[in-house]
Scaffold this motif. Structure first.
Motif, PDB file in Angstrom:
ATOM      1  N   GLU A 175     -11.930 -14.428 -30.091  1.00 32.40           N
ATOM      2  CA  GLU A 175     -13.125 -14.787 -30.847  1.00 32.40           C
ATOM      3  C   GLU A 175     -13.028 -14.280 -32.291  1.00 32.40           C
ATOM      4  N   ALA A 176     -12.492 -13.047 -32.450  1.00 28.71           N
ATOM      5  CA  ALA A 176     -12.356 -12.484 -33.794  1.00 28.71           C
ATOM      6  C   ALA A 176     -11.381 -13.306 -34.625  1.00 28.71           C
ATOM      7  N   LYS A 186     -10.690 -16.436 -34.190  1.00 25.08           N
ATOM      8  CA  LYS A 186     -11.306 -17.738 -34.462  1.00 25.08           C
ATOM      9  C   LYS A 186     -12.272 -17.625 -35.649  1.00 25.08           C
ATOM     10  N   LYS A 187     -13.055 -16.542 -35.678  1.00 27.51           N
ATOM     11  CA  LYS A 187     -14.003 -16.350 -36.775  1.00 27.51           C
ATOM     12  C   LYS A 187     -13.273 -16.145 -38.095  1.00 27.51           C
ATOM     13  N   ALA A 188     -12.177 -15.373 -38.047  1.00 25.75           N
ATOM     14  CA  ALA A 188     -11.408 -15.119 -39.266  1.00 25.75           C
ATOM     15  C   ALA A 188     -10.799 -16.414 -39.793  1.00 25.75           C
ATOM     16  N   THR A 223     -11.975 -19.446 -39.279  1.00 24.99           N
ATOM     17  CA  THR A 223     -13.059 -20.277 -39.808  1.00 24.99           C
ATOM     18  C   THR A 223     -13.489 -19.796 -41.181  1.00 24.99           C
ATOM     19  N   LYS A 224     -13.562 -18.474 -41.345  1.00 20.67           N
ATOM     20  CA  LYS A 224     -13.956 -17.917 -42.634  1.00 20.67           C
ATOM     21  C   LYS A 224     -12.966 -18.291 -43.716  1.00 20.67           C
TER      22      LYS A 224
END
Length: 217
Positions: free
Chosen positions: A114-115, A117-119, A121-122
């Motif tokens: 999840e981390a 994926k967020k990175a 996306t950012k």
């Protein structure tokens, strides 16, 4: 206490299971439970030479078939070596657990995914900026062609060099005016100037750099 069955891929393991099932229809109690599913999954196939296991295997198979009405084509699960025997004296169930609780390792792996994926996306959503830079030589004897080559030799993720031109300053001196596009989260213009453009070996040609314009795209 949990019931332990070891080496269900061997004759000895199946013999132990066959003895246990003598007079029983299921592993635990009088109806199908997760205990049966665990053991069923660990048995490689219907063992015809063990009557109790064979009867139990057919019973579990028929109940599973009733709950999964789709037509199966049949699969085989291969392995380079036999499963490791259970530790002597251990109270754990067979290692194969189709319905086991999520472990700490599973939770950690999921959190890392999840981390990441967020990175990702950012980074994709990160803004860009257009910058106009003045690059000044030491004097009128500085080779401006080599100066520009030195500037464009700086390569990094998120940095894109654009058009350039020479602009007269006075006394025969010209400066290089060059456009660049940066990804804001990846490139700092201040660091680019201090650590790359005005540092060795490029400072042989470049005296200083000034930001003329800085606009968000």
């Amino acid at each position: 206490m949990a019931i332990t069955f070891s080496d269900l891929y061997t004759e000895a393991g199946l013999k132990s299971l066959d003895d246990f099932l003598a007079g029983k229809s299921y592993i635990s109690g009088d109806q199908l439970t997760l205990d049966d599913i665990k053991v069923y999954a660990a048995v490689l196939g219907k063992p015809g030479s063990f009557a109790n296991v064979s009867k139990w295997y057919d019973c579990v198979s028929s109940q599973l078939a009733a709950n999964f009405p789709g037509k199966a084509v049949g699969v085989r699960i291969g392995s380079g070596k036999a499963a490791a025997p259970a530790a002597a004296g251990g109270d754990d169930d067979d290692d194969l657990d189709l319905f086991g609780d999520e472990t700490e390792e599973d939770k950690k792996a999921e959190a890392e995914r999840e981390a990441a994926k967020k990175a990702s996306t950012k980074k994709k959503e990160s803004g860009k900026s257009s910058v106009l830079l003045d690059v000044k030589p030491w004097d009128d004897e500085t080779d401006m062609k080599k100066l520009e080559e030195a500037v464009r030799s700086v390569e990094m993720e998120g940095l894109f060099w654009g058009a350039s031109k020479l602009v007269a300053v006075g006394y025969g001196i010209k400066k290089l005016q060059i456009m660049l596009t940066i990804v804001d989260d990846l490139v700092s213009v201040d660091d680019l100037i201090e650590e790359q453009l005005t540092a060795e070996p490029r400072n042989e040609y470049i005296q200083s750099c000034d930001i003329v314009a800085f606009n968000k795209i």
